[in-house]
Design a protein around this motif. Structure first.
Motif, PDB file in Angstrom:
ATOM      1  N   ASP A 114      -7.918   7.913  15.309  1.00  0.00           N
ATOM      2  CA  ASP A 114      -8.693   8.082  14.087  1.00  0.00           C
ATOM      3  C   ASP A 114      -8.398   9.470  13.497  1.00  0.00           C
ATOM      4  O   ASP A 114      -8.658  10.503  14.140  1.00  0.00           O
ATOM      5  N   ASP A 129      -3.398   2.457  13.753  1.00  0.00           N
ATOM      6  CA  ASP A 129      -2.724   1.209  14.096  1.00  0.00           C
ATOM      7  C   ASP A 129      -1.347   1.537  14.694  1.00  0.00           C
ATOM      8  O   ASP A 129      -0.441   1.997  13.992  1.00  0.00           O
ATOM      9  N   ILE A 165      -1.458   6.730   6.438  1.00  0.00           N
ATOM     10  CA  ILE A 165      -0.512   6.093   5.487  1.00  0.00           C
ATOM     11  C   ILE A 165       0.228   5.000   6.244  1.00  0.00           C
ATOM     12  O   ILE A 165       0.772   5.250   7.333  1.00  0.00           O
ATOM     13  N   VAL A 193       3.540  11.014  -3.538  1.00  0.00           N
ATOM     14  CA  VAL A 193       4.871  10.984  -2.934  1.00  0.00           C
ATOM     15  C   VAL A 193       5.348   9.534  -2.923  1.00  0.00           C
ATOM     16  O   VAL A 193       4.602   8.645  -2.523  1.00  0.00           O
ATOM     17  N   ALA A 238       1.743   0.320  12.825  1.00  0.00           N
ATOM     18  CA  ALA A 238       1.964   0.677  11.412  1.00  0.00           C
ATOM     19  C   ALA A 238       3.443   1.021  11.195  1.00  0.00           C
ATOM     20  O   ALA A 238       4.049   1.724  12.017  1.00  0.00           O
ATOM     21  N   GLN A 282       8.229   6.296  -4.525  1.00  0.00           N
ATOM     22  CA  GLN A 282       9.121   5.746  -5.555  1.00  0.00           C
ATOM     23  C   GLN A 282       8.653   6.074  -6.962  1.00  0.00           C
ATOM     24  O   GLN A 282       9.458   6.376  -7.834  1.00  0.00           O
ATOM     25  N   GLY A 285      -3.334   9.043   3.132  1.00  0.00           N
ATOM     26  CA  GLY A 285      -3.388   7.715   2.530  1.00  0.00           C
ATOM     27  C   GLY A 285      -4.788   7.130   2.574  1.00  0.00           C
ATOM     28  O   GLY A 285      -5.766   7.817   2.917  1.00  0.00           O
ATOM     29  N   ARG A 286      -4.852   5.845   2.245  1.00  0.00           N
ATOM     30  CA  ARG A 286      -6.131   5.131   2.150  1.00  0.00           C
ATOM     31  C   ARG A 286      -6.902   5.159   3.467  1.00  0.00           C
ATOM     32  O   ARG A 286      -8.119   5.031   3.493  1.00  0.00           O
ATOM     33  N   GLY A 287      -6.174   5.341   4.571  1.00  0.00           N
ATOM     34  CA  GLY A 287      -6.813   5.376   5.887  1.00  0.00           C
ATOM     35  C   GLY A 287      -7.810   6.521   6.035  1.00  0.00           C
ATOM     36  O   GLY A 287      -8.618   6.521   6.969  1.00  0.00           O
ATOM     37  N   LYS A 314     -10.153   6.974   4.085  1.00  0.00           N
ATOM     38  CA  LYS A 314     -11.441   6.354   3.696  1.00  0.00           C
ATOM     39  C   LYS A 314     -12.075   6.876   2.399  1.00  0.00           C
ATOM     40  O   LYS A 314     -12.462   6.099   1.551  1.00  0.00           O
ATOM     41  N   ILE A 323       0.117  10.028  11.741  1.00  0.00           N
ATOM     42  CA  ILE A 323      -1.182   9.849  12.408  1.00  0.00           C
ATOM     43  C   ILE A 323      -1.775   8.568  11.836  1.00  0.00           C
ATOM     44  O   ILE A 323      -2.017   8.463  10.625  1.00  0.00           O
ATOM     45  N   ASN A 324      -1.973   7.579  12.701  1.00  0.00           N
ATOM     46  CA  ASN A 324      -2.464   6.282  12.221  1.00  0.00           C
ATOM     47  C   ASN A 324      -3.190   5.585  13.364  1.00  0.00           C
ATOM     48  O   ASN A 324      -2.755   5.670  14.514  1.00  0.00           O
TER      49      ASN A 324
HETATM   50  C1  LIG Z   1       6.515  -0.624  -7.965  1.00  0.00           C
HETATM   51  C2  LIG Z   1       5.698   0.059  -6.927  1.00  0.00           C
HETATM   52  C3  LIG Z   1       5.783   1.412  -6.791  1.00  0.00           C
HETATM   53  C4  LIG Z   1       5.025   2.072  -5.816  1.00  0.00           C
HETATM   54  N1  LIG Z   1       5.157   3.427  -5.679  1.00  0.00           N
HETATM   55  C5  LIG Z   1       4.506   4.048  -4.664  1.00  0.00           C
HETATM   56  C6  LIG Z   1       4.653   5.450  -4.453  1.00  0.00           C
HETATM   57  O1  LIG Z   1       5.323   6.167  -5.210  1.00  0.00           O
HETATM   58  N2  LIG Z   1       4.022   6.009  -3.402  1.00  0.00           N
HETATM   59  C7  LIG Z   1       3.240   5.282  -2.535  1.00  0.00           C
HETATM   60  O2  LIG Z   1       2.691   5.864  -1.591  1.00  0.00           O
HETATM   61  N3  LIG Z   1       3.067   3.963  -2.730  1.00  0.00           N
HETATM   62  C8  LIG Z   1       3.669   3.331  -3.783  1.00  0.00           C
HETATM   63  N4  LIG Z   1       3.457   2.015  -3.987  1.00  0.00           N
HETATM   64  C9  LIG Z   1       2.377   1.341  -3.219  1.00  0.00           C
HETATM   65  C10 LIG Z   1       2.787   0.932  -1.812  1.00  0.00           C
HETATM   66  O3  LIG Z   1       3.374  -0.355  -1.846  1.00  0.00           O
HETATM   67  C11 LIG Z   1       1.544   0.889  -0.906  1.00  0.00           C
HETATM   68  O4  LIG Z   1       0.588   0.014  -1.462  1.00  0.00           O
HETATM   69  C12 LIG Z   1       0.882   2.248  -0.692  1.00  0.00           C
HETATM   70  O5  LIG Z   1       1.850   3.193  -0.298  1.00  0.00           O
HETATM   71  C13 LIG Z   1      -0.182   2.113   0.387  1.00  0.00           C
HETATM   72  O6  LIG Z   1      -0.859   3.325   0.511  1.00  0.00           O
HETATM   73  P1  LIG Z   1      -1.518   3.725   1.924  1.00  0.00           P
HETATM   74  O7  LIG Z   1      -0.476   3.739   2.978  1.00  0.00           O
HETATM   75  O8  LIG Z   1      -2.298   4.965   1.662  1.00  0.00           O
HETATM   76  O9  LIG Z   1      -2.590   2.568   2.145  1.00  0.00           O
HETATM   77  P2  LIG Z   1      -2.588   1.331   3.144  1.00  0.00           P
HETATM   78  O10 LIG Z   1      -1.346   0.540   3.019  1.00  0.00           O
HETATM   79  O11 LIG Z   1      -3.881   0.643   2.910  1.00  0.00           O
HETATM   80  O12 LIG Z   1      -2.566   1.984   4.585  1.00  0.00           O
HETATM   81  C14 LIG Z   1      -3.635   2.671   5.152  1.00  0.00           C
HETATM   82  C15 LIG Z   1      -3.233   3.030   6.570  1.00  0.00           C
HETATM   83  O13 LIG Z   1      -4.247   3.835   7.138  1.00  0.00           O
HETATM   84  C16 LIG Z   1      -4.421   3.453   8.472  1.00  0.00           C
HETATM   85  N5  LIG Z   1      -5.802   3.816   8.863  1.00  0.00           N
HETATM   86  C17 LIG Z   1      -6.971   3.233   8.533  1.00  0.00           C
HETATM   87  N6  LIG Z   1      -8.011   3.903   9.026  1.00  0.00           N
HETATM   88  C18 LIG Z   1      -7.502   4.973   9.678  1.00  0.00           C
HETATM   89  C19 LIG Z   1      -8.077   6.060  10.385  1.00  0.00           C
HETATM   90  N7  LIG Z   1      -9.403   6.201  10.507  1.00  0.00           N
HETATM   91  N8  LIG Z   1      -7.249   6.981  10.930  1.00  0.00           N
HETATM   92  C20 LIG Z   1      -5.907   6.879  10.820  1.00  0.00           C
HETATM   93  N9  LIG Z   1      -5.295   5.864  10.164  1.00  0.00           N
HETATM   94  C21 LIG Z   1      -6.096   4.933   9.572  1.00  0.00           C
HETATM   95  C22 LIG Z   1      -4.198   1.961   8.502  1.00  0.00           C
HETATM   96  O14 LIG Z   1      -3.835   1.520   9.803  1.00  0.00           O
HETATM   97  C23 LIG Z   1      -3.064   1.830   7.492  1.00  0.00           C
HETATM   98  O15 LIG Z   1      -1.812   1.887   8.136  1.00  0.00           O
HETATM   99  C24 LIG Z   1       4.189   1.339  -4.965  1.00  0.00           C
HETATM  100  C25 LIG Z   1       4.108  -0.057  -5.110  1.00  0.00           C
HETATM  101  C26 LIG Z   1       4.851  -0.686  -6.067  1.00  0.00           C
HETATM  102  C27 LIG Z   1       4.764  -2.177  -6.199  1.00  0.00           C
END
Ligand SMILES: Cc1cc2nc3c(=O)[nH]c(=O)nc-3n(C[C@H](O)[C@H](O)[C@H](O)COP(=O)(O)OP(=O)(O)OC[C@H]3O[C@@H](n4cnc5c(N)ncnc54)[C@H](O)[C@@H]3O)c2cc1C
Length: 318
Positions: A299, A283, A261, A244, A286, A246, A202-204, A206, A280-281
């Protein structure tokens, strides 16, 4: 005993694991299964169904076996001719293309991506996640033939039995689709929806470069595919085919890693039924940790190299 017609995809003359799971769903529910295969190598693949607990196989060839339009009509005719209890296919892209067409031909309904299948009264009952996985619906059908696709990696392929009796049928009518050409993808990668191990980031992570560490971990496992959250796909680090959730793919591997993630409900909708979930996160609060079987707080950029090395060592030991 009720009989189900089960479409078993084959590749280069071997039945795909997802198709064996669909056969397993039917036989574990106490039904018999007739496997239907299509394509040039279908007979080779049918010959390899000896251990799949299936007594009969039908191989379809001819122009109509090459397009979902005509193939669906051909399979629906088999379901009707055999007065089968229904039709099952794995929820691969081919299965998801075929099944609704077959349901329409049979004037039935489609239960897609089922995670449970069992005999109930005179018929059968399916379970499938609803409301992005918040509820599991138990459903049955009043149509004369039940049509469903089975979620990948959920049902077990059954063992036992001898080689099935194989019947060949030709579908002369090509239907309305014309195949102009087929081009293999440059690199045959394991599909995230089919892999027994999925490592999602995920976005974590970077940036794209750090995200690439997941490829190293996947390579160390050997049978793993890399997945991504929507945030990663929106950022352009990975293609949508790896998303992966919805609005991406639903996966149910034996082992799922969620690295960096957060665990938004839309992501959970696509992976909650995985066997073992490792998060693995950095936070500790989370939401992903609420569904994880194992959690590592820290990290990801520091944890991934150590994890990759450990997996490589274990794999090297055999
Ligand atoms: C209609 C709709 C449909 C959607 N469909 C999907 C879908 O199919 N799939 C999907 O994934 N999302 C979907 N989303 C988006 C979803 O709501 C989230 O925005 C998305 O999943 C967030 O992605 P993320 O967890 O990668 O990012 P973030 O929510 O930004 O989370 C990043 C995580 O990384 C952690 N982190 C940061 N730095 C580090 C590090 N150095 N080491 C370890 N951990 C770290 C943080 O603590 C945080 O928990 C949808 C949203 C909507 C409204």
């Amino acid at each position: 005993m009720s009989n189900f017609i089960v479409y078993v995809e084959q590749q280069d003359g071997s039945p795909r694991q997802a198709g064996l799971e669909a056969l397993g769903a039917a036989t574990a529910a106490g039904a018999t299964a007739t496997a239907v295969l299509s394509g040039a190598d279908a007979q080779d693949a049918a010959g390899k169904l000896a251990q799949a607990g299936v007594a009969n196989a039908i191989c379809l060839d001819g122009p109509g076996s090459e397009t979902s339009d005509a193939l669906a009509k051909g399979i629906a005719d088999i379901v009707s001719a055999q007065s089968a209890a229904g039709f099952l296919a794995a929820a691969t892209s081919t299965g998801r293309d075929l099944a609704p067409r077959i349901a329409a031909h049979l004037d039935s309904v489609l239960f897609s991506d089922i995670t449970g299948f069992e005999a109930a009264g005179d018929g059968f009952q399916v379970n499938r996640p609803w409301l992005a996985g918040k509820a599991i619906a138990s459903l049955t059908s009043s149509a004369s033939a039940m049509v469903a696709t089975t979620r990948l990696n959920v049902f077990l392929a059954q063992g036992g039995g001898s080689a099935p009796a194989v019947e060949n049928q030709t579908l002369a009518d090509a239907g309305k689709i014309r195949v102009i050409g087929l081009e293999a993808a440059a690199k045959a990668k394991l599909d995230v929806a089919e892999a027994p191990v999925v490592i999602s980031g995920g976005r974590g992570l970077k940036d794209e470069e750090t995200f690439g560490m997941l490829d190293g971990l996947a390579d160390a496992f050997g049978d793993a595919a890399v997945g991504a959250s929507r945030a990663v796909v929106d950022a352009g680090w990975r293609p949508h085919s790896e998303q992966v959730g919805q609005t991406g793919k639903t996966v149910s591997p034996k082992l799922y890693f969620a690295v960096g993630i957060s665990g938004a409900i839309q992501h959970l909708a696509g992976m909650k039924t995985s066997g073992t979930i490792v998060a693995i996160n950095k936070d500790a609060d989370a939401p992903i940790f609420k569904v994880a079987d194992y959690g590592i707080v820290g990290d990801a950029a520091e944890i991934l190299p150590a994890l990759t090395e450990a997996v490589s060592k274990i794999k090297a030991q055999g």
